[in-house]
Design a protein around this motif. Sequence first.
Motif, PDB file in Angstrom:
ATOM      1  N   GLN A  80       0.853  -1.184   0.000  1.00 40.13           N
ATOM      2  CA  GLN A  80       0.000   0.000   0.000  1.00 40.13           C
ATOM      3  C   GLN A  80       0.889   1.236   0.000  1.00 40.13           C
ATOM      4  OE1 GLN A  80      -2.667  -0.408   3.335  1.00 40.13           O
ATOM      5  NE2 GLN A  80      -4.103  -1.620   2.112  1.00 40.13           N
ATOM      6  N   MET A  81       0.572   2.157  -0.910  1.00 39.41           N
ATOM      7  CA  MET A  81       1.364   3.373  -1.059  1.00 39.41           C
ATOM      8  C   MET A  81       0.433   4.581  -1.174  1.00 39.41           C
ATOM      9  SD  MET A  81       4.620   2.460  -1.268  1.00 39.41           S
ATOM     10  CE  MET A  81       5.453   3.777  -2.113  1.00 39.41           C
ATOM     11  N   LYS A  82       0.966   5.740  -0.817  1.00 39.94           N
ATOM     12  CA  LYS A  82       0.220   6.988  -1.003  1.00 39.94           C
ATOM     13  C   LYS A  82       0.282   7.363  -2.479  1.00 39.94           C
ATOM     14  CE  LYS A  82       0.949   8.958   3.548  1.00 39.94           C
ATOM     15  NZ  LYS A  82       1.449  10.104   4.316  1.00 39.94           N
ATOM     16  N   THR A  83      -0.819   7.907  -2.964  1.00 39.98           N
ATOM     17  CA  THR A  83      -0.871   8.277  -4.375  1.00 39.98           C
ATOM     18  C   THR A  83      -1.272   9.731  -4.529  1.00 39.98           C
ATOM     19  OG1 THR A  83      -3.158   7.557  -4.559  1.00 39.98           O
ATOM     20  CG2 THR A  83      -1.466   5.953  -5.127  1.00 39.98           C
ATOM     21  N   GLY A  84      -0.925  10.261  -5.676  1.00 43.12           N
ATOM     22  CA  GLY A  84      -1.316  11.619  -6.029  1.00 43.12           C
ATOM     23  C   GLY A  84      -2.434  11.575  -7.051  1.00 43.12           C
ATOM     24  N   GLU A  85      -2.515  12.615  -7.846  1.00 43.30           N
ATOM     25  CA  GLU A  85      -3.557  12.677  -8.870  1.00 43.30           C
ATOM     26  C   GLU A  85      -3.291  11.646  -9.958  1.00 43.30           C
ATOM     27  OE1 GLU A  85      -4.348  16.551 -10.422  1.00 43.30           O
ATOM     28  OE2 GLU A  85      -3.992  17.501  -8.477  1.00 43.30           O
ATOM     29  N   GLY A  86      -4.350  11.072 -10.471  1.00 45.51           N
ATOM     30  CA  GLY A  86      -4.236  10.124 -11.576  1.00 45.51           C
ATOM     31  C   GLY A  86      -3.708   8.760 -11.158  1.00 45.51           C
ATOM     32  N   GLY A  87      -3.684   8.458  -9.868  1.00 45.57           N
ATOM     33  CA  GLY A  87      -3.237   7.144  -9.420  1.00 45.57           C
ATOM     34  C   GLY A  87      -1.741   6.940  -9.474  1.00 45.57           C
ATOM     35  N   LYS A  88      -0.966   8.007  -9.602  1.00 49.59           N
ATOM     36  CA  LYS A  88       0.499   7.883  -9.627  1.00 49.59           C
ATOM     37  C   LYS A  88       1.025   7.847  -8.198  1.00 49.59           C
ATOM     38  CE  LYS A  88       2.501   8.886 -13.645  1.00 49.59           C
ATOM     39  NZ  LYS A  88       3.815   9.079 -14.002  1.00 49.59           N
ATOM     40  N   LEU A  89       2.017   7.020  -7.979  1.00 49.72           N
ATOM     41  CA  LEU A  89       2.602   6.890  -6.649  1.00 49.72           C
ATOM     42  C   LEU A  89       3.566   8.036  -6.372  1.00 49.72           C
ATOM     43  CD1 LEU A  89       3.576   3.101  -6.673  1.00 49.72           C
ATOM     44  CD2 LEU A  89       1.508   4.121  -5.775  1.00 49.72           C
ATOM     45  N   PHE A  90       3.704   8.355  -5.089  1.00 50.72           N
ATOM     46  CA  PHE A  90       4.759   9.269  -4.684  1.00 50.72           C
ATOM     47  C   PHE A  90       6.032   8.434  -4.603  1.00 50.72           C
ATOM     48  CE2 PHE A  90       1.192  11.625  -2.519  1.00 50.72           C
ATOM     49  CZ  PHE A  90       1.230  12.716  -3.377  1.00 50.72           C
ATOM     50  N   GLY A  91       6.939   8.604  -5.527  1.00 46.14           N
ATOM     51  CA  GLY A  91       8.140   7.773  -5.588  1.00 46.14           C
ATOM     52  C   GLY A  91       7.859   6.492  -6.338  1.00 46.14           C
ATOM     53  N   SER A  92       8.635   5.474  -6.047  1.00 46.97           N
ATOM     54  CA  SER A  92       8.432   4.182  -6.701  1.00 46.97           C
ATOM     55  C   SER A  92       8.677   3.069  -5.688  1.00 46.97           C
ATOM     56  CB  SER A  92       9.373   4.033  -7.895  1.00 46.97           C
ATOM     57  OG  SER A  92      10.708   4.031  -7.456  1.00 46.97           O
ATOM     58  N   ILE A  93       8.270   1.874  -6.053  1.00 52.99           N
ATOM     59  CA  ILE A  93       8.451   0.718  -5.173  1.00 52.99           C
ATOM     60  C   ILE A  93       9.762   0.040  -5.557  1.00 52.99           C
ATOM     61  CG2 ILE A  93       7.533  -1.525  -4.539  1.00 52.99           C
ATOM     62  CD1 ILE A  93       4.760  -0.366  -4.900  1.00 52.99           C
ATOM     63  N   SER A  94      10.602  -0.175  -4.566  1.00 51.42           N
ATOM     64  CA  SER A  94      11.913  -0.786  -4.819  1.00 51.42           C
ATOM     65  C   SER A  94      11.875  -2.280  -4.502  1.00 51.42           C
ATOM     66  CB  SER A  94      12.981  -0.105  -3.962  1.00 51.42           C
ATOM     67  OG  SER A  94      12.745  -0.386  -2.600  1.00 51.42           O
ATOM     68  N   THR A  95      12.920  -2.963  -4.911  1.00 54.33           N
ATOM     69  CA  THR A  95      13.027  -4.392  -4.631  1.00 54.33           C
ATOM     70  C   THR A  95      13.175  -4.642  -3.127  1.00 54.33           C
ATOM     71  OG1 THR A  95      15.411  -4.307  -5.051  1.00 54.33           O
ATOM     72  CG2 THR A  95      13.994  -4.975  -6.882  1.00 54.33           C
ATOM     73  N   LYS A  96      13.742  -3.679  -2.412  1.00 53.16           N
ATOM     74  CA  LYS A  96      13.892  -3.807  -0.955  1.00 53.16           C
ATOM     75  C   LYS A  96      12.518  -3.887  -0.297  1.00 53.16           C
ATOM     76  CE  LYS A  96      15.933  -1.443   3.012  1.00 53.16           C
ATOM     77  NZ  LYS A  96      16.682  -0.270   3.468  1.00 53.16           N
ATOM     78  N   GLU A  97      11.601  -3.037  -0.727  1.00 54.03           N
ATOM     79  CA  GLU A  97      10.249  -3.046  -0.169  1.00 54.03           C
ATOM     80  C   GLU A  97       9.511  -4.332  -0.529  1.00 54.03           C
ATOM     81  OE1 GLU A  97       9.328   0.603  -2.124  1.00 54.03           O
ATOM     82  OE2 GLU A  97       9.183   1.681  -0.218  1.00 54.03           O
ATOM     83  N   ILE A  98       9.717  -4.814  -1.746  1.00 57.06           N
ATOM     84  CA  ILE A  98       9.071  -6.059  -2.174  1.00 57.06           C
ATOM     85  C   ILE A  98       9.614  -7.230  -1.358  1.00 57.06           C
ATOM     86  CG2 ILE A  98       8.728  -7.655  -4.095  1.00 57.06           C
ATOM     87  CD1 ILE A  98       8.923  -5.174  -5.962  1.00 57.06           C
TER      88      ILE A  98
END
Length: 148
Positions: A80-98
Amino acid sequence: MKVILIQDVKSLGKKGDIVEINDGYARNYVIPKKFGLEATNKNLNDLKLQKANEVKIAKEKLEQAKEFADQLKDKSVTLQMKTGEGGKLFGSISTKEIAKAVTEQLGFQIDKKKMILDEPIKTLGTHIIKIKLHKEVVGQLAVKVMEV
């Protein structure tokens, strides 16, 4: 003199190779420095048994990687990530988080360096990532990205 190399030697060959070298070089350098052993019948037989054992272990690791790839195929991880307008994430998901999510949600330990992301995950939805489990086996894992 024939010598079985115990370690990789730059000018002679790789570990496990049987090479023909000068007697003096073998007795004064290669054997005392533990780079090789004299190629006697006993040492040749030991080498053959060791290579057979290495082949057996390699097969077992390949089978384990294939089984793990089959287990991962049906699994998914939710982030789960915070998103801005248009469903874009703030930043990106890294392999560390996965990798952290896989450990928490599925109980598997996967090294983040083995995960292959073609491009950073920056949108909501389901993304399929590849995980290199073995030099011959690549597994797949679904990563679902949802809004907080």
